[in-house]
Structure formats: C-alpha cells, structure tokens
Design a protein around this motif. Sequence first.
Motif, mmCIF file in Angstrom:
data_model
loop_
_atom_site.group_PDB
_atom_site.id
_atom_site.type_symbol
_atom_site.label_atom_id
_atom_site.label_comp_id
_atom_site.label_asym_id
_atom_site.label_seq_id
_atom_site.Cartn_x
_atom_site.Cartn_y
_atom_site.Cartn_z
ATOM 1 N N PRO A 142 0.826 -1.220 0.000
ATOM 2 C CA PRO A 142 0.000 0.000 0.000
ATOM 3 C C PRO A 142 0.856 1.264 0.000
ATOM 4 O O PRO A 142 1.996 1.260 0.483
ATOM 5 N N ALA A 143 0.322 2.327 -0.511
ATOM 6 C CA ALA A 143 1.019 3.606 -0.524
ATOM 7 C C ALA A 143 1.314 4.052 0.902
ATOM 8 O O ALA A 143 0.462 3.959 1.788
ATOM 9 N N GLU A 179 9.365 14.529 9.397
ATOM 10 C CA GLU A 179 8.385 14.608 8.326
ATOM 11 C C GLU A 179 7.884 13.220 7.938
ATOM 12 O O GLU A 179 6.690 13.014 7.708
ATOM 13 N N GLU A 180 8.802 12.254 7.871
ATOM 14 C CA GLU A 180 8.401 10.884 7.536
ATOM 15 C C GLU A 180 7.489 10.295 8.609
ATOM 16 O O GLU A 180 6.532 9.581 8.295
ATOM 17 N N LEU A 181 7.771 10.613 9.876
ATOM 18 C CA LEU A 181 6.917 10.124 10.960
ATOM 19 C C LEU A 181 5.515 10.715 10.866
ATOM 20 O O LEU A 181 4.517 10.027 11.091
ATOM 21 N N LYS A 182 5.427 11.993 10.514
ATOM 22 C CA LYS A 182 4.114 12.624 10.358
ATOM 23 C C LYS A 182 3.329 11.974 9.218
ATOM 24 O O LYS A 182 2.129 11.709 9.334
ATOM 25 N N GLU A 183 4.021 11.716 8.113
ATOM 26 C CA GLU A 183 3.357 11.079 6.968
ATOM 27 C C GLU A 183 2.919 9.662 7.323
ATOM 28 O O GLU A 183 1.851 9.203 6.901
ATOM 29 N N TRP A 184 3.735 8.964 8.093
ATOM 30 C CA TRP A 184 3.408 7.593 8.502
ATOM 31 C C TRP A 184 2.210 7.595 9.442
ATOM 32 O O TRP A 184 1.297 6.774 9.315
ATOM 33 N N ALA A 185 2.205 8.540 10.376
ATOM 34 C CA ALA A 185 1.070 8.645 11.308
ATOM 35 C C ALA A 185 -0.229 8.926 10.558
ATOM 36 O O ALA A 185 -1.294 8.445 10.946
ATOM 37 N N ALA A 186 -0.126 9.689 9.479
ATOM 38 C CA ALA A 186 -1.322 10.047 8.708
ATOM 39 C C ALA A 186 -1.977 8.845 8.046
ATOM 40 O O ALA A 186 -3.159 8.888 7.709
ATOM 41 N N VAL A 187 -1.209 7.763 7.847
ATOM 42 C CA VAL A 187 -1.768 6.527 7.277
ATOM 43 C C VAL A 187 -1.813 5.420 8.332
ATOM 44 O O VAL A 187 -1.736 4.230 8.019
#
Length: 233
Positions: A142-143, A179-187
């Motif tokens: 998954p993305a 930033e990567e952690l924020k993007e990961w949390a968002a999914v």
Amino acid sequence: MNEILKMLVDRHYTTDEEDPAAVRAMPMVLRIERTSPPCRTDVLEAAAAAAIAVCLDPRSEPGGEWHDEVVAWVRGRIRKVSRRARGAHWEAVQALPGVTITVGGAEVRAFVPGRVGDLPKELSRLQISGSELPVDEPGPVPAGAYELWLNPRVEMTAGKAAAQVGHASMLLAPTLSEEELKEWAAVDYRCAVRTPSPEEWDALLARPGTVVVRDAGYTEVDPGTATVAVFRG
C-alpha cells in the motif's frame, strides 16, 4: 526526537536475570473470530502498526497518562505478548487503554505496557495459544507503507509473528525523519509484512543499514534468531 524513539536508539540490551515481579510486557490482542477469521497478513500488518501507535501516541509523551508505563517498559526488554479474542471478550478489552488498528478484515489492539503480574482479568483470561492462521498471498504494497520482511526459514504462529513485527516497527521508527513520521502517522503507521525467498533474505541481512529483530528465545524460536528485517533503501 520523540523521547520514546530516543530511548529506543540509546537503549542497551541485556541478558541479565530479571526479577519476575518486575517483568513488563506490552499485551497485544488479535481478533480471531471462529466463523470468519482474518487473513494472516492483515493481522500482522495491524499488529505492527498498533505497537508503534501506542509508543507514539500523545498520551505516551511527557505529562501524558501513559508516559510512565511506556518509559518503564522501553527501559527494559521490549517484550510483547499476543493473545487472541473473539466476540464479547474482544469487546471487553476495548475499554482498556491502548490503540486498535484495522487492516482489511483484521483488528489488533496493542495495550499500554505494564507488569505481567498486574495484567487485568479481561486480558489474563484470553488464550495465548491458538493463533495459527494459514499463510496467504498478500497484494501490492500500500502507498505510504514500510516493508517488514519475515525470515523465510523460521516458522512462527501468527501470535509470535505479530509480536516480532511489532518489535520491527518500533526499531524502524527512530530511523525516520520528523516529516516521515508525520506522513506515517497520517496513514495509521501502515506496514507491509512480506516473506522474501531465502536468497533475498540473505541479501537483505548483508546490506548495510538493515535493521534486524533478534528474538530473546522465550518462545517458539532459539535465542538470537533473526525474525524480521527492515531496510529502507
């Protein structure tokens, strides 16, 4: 860096004997209904996400209601114990502090870690055994998901593998940028659990920068066994 993540980077693993009364673990409950069990891959991916979700939850930050228990656990051995539940027993554990993650048809709840001897009855009555699920063929990654690779030479029940991928997501998190952690949390900390060929596994372990989970050997596998690997590329 998040306090819990910094502790994961700085922590020193020990093989010293522990006081049994002081042993701490993160309980994880896999929802496995009798008539409609989830597929194994979905369960493992939900477990990996749930474990890190508890660690990075705002309630685990300084001043949060989970902070002291999570910190005490991370300072020791990051043990996890998987149990299975169905029906009313699954509904009962939702009231206990933790995070439930749903992936496909699977639901897994990871709970705030604590002393094993103080486990609430809603959890202690659940069985640890019986989490066998057949191997399935996962779809595309998954993305936004990070890939966690299972050792193809090691057989584990779904419960054991769930704990191992939970370790892997925790060891992966400190390697990510803010930033990567924020993007990961968002999914919802999406993970893709996959099993490589033996040759691919050997190549993965040989790559510099690969993060490897090595089991303490309390159940199912020998001490020091590499169970899961993560390579970000």
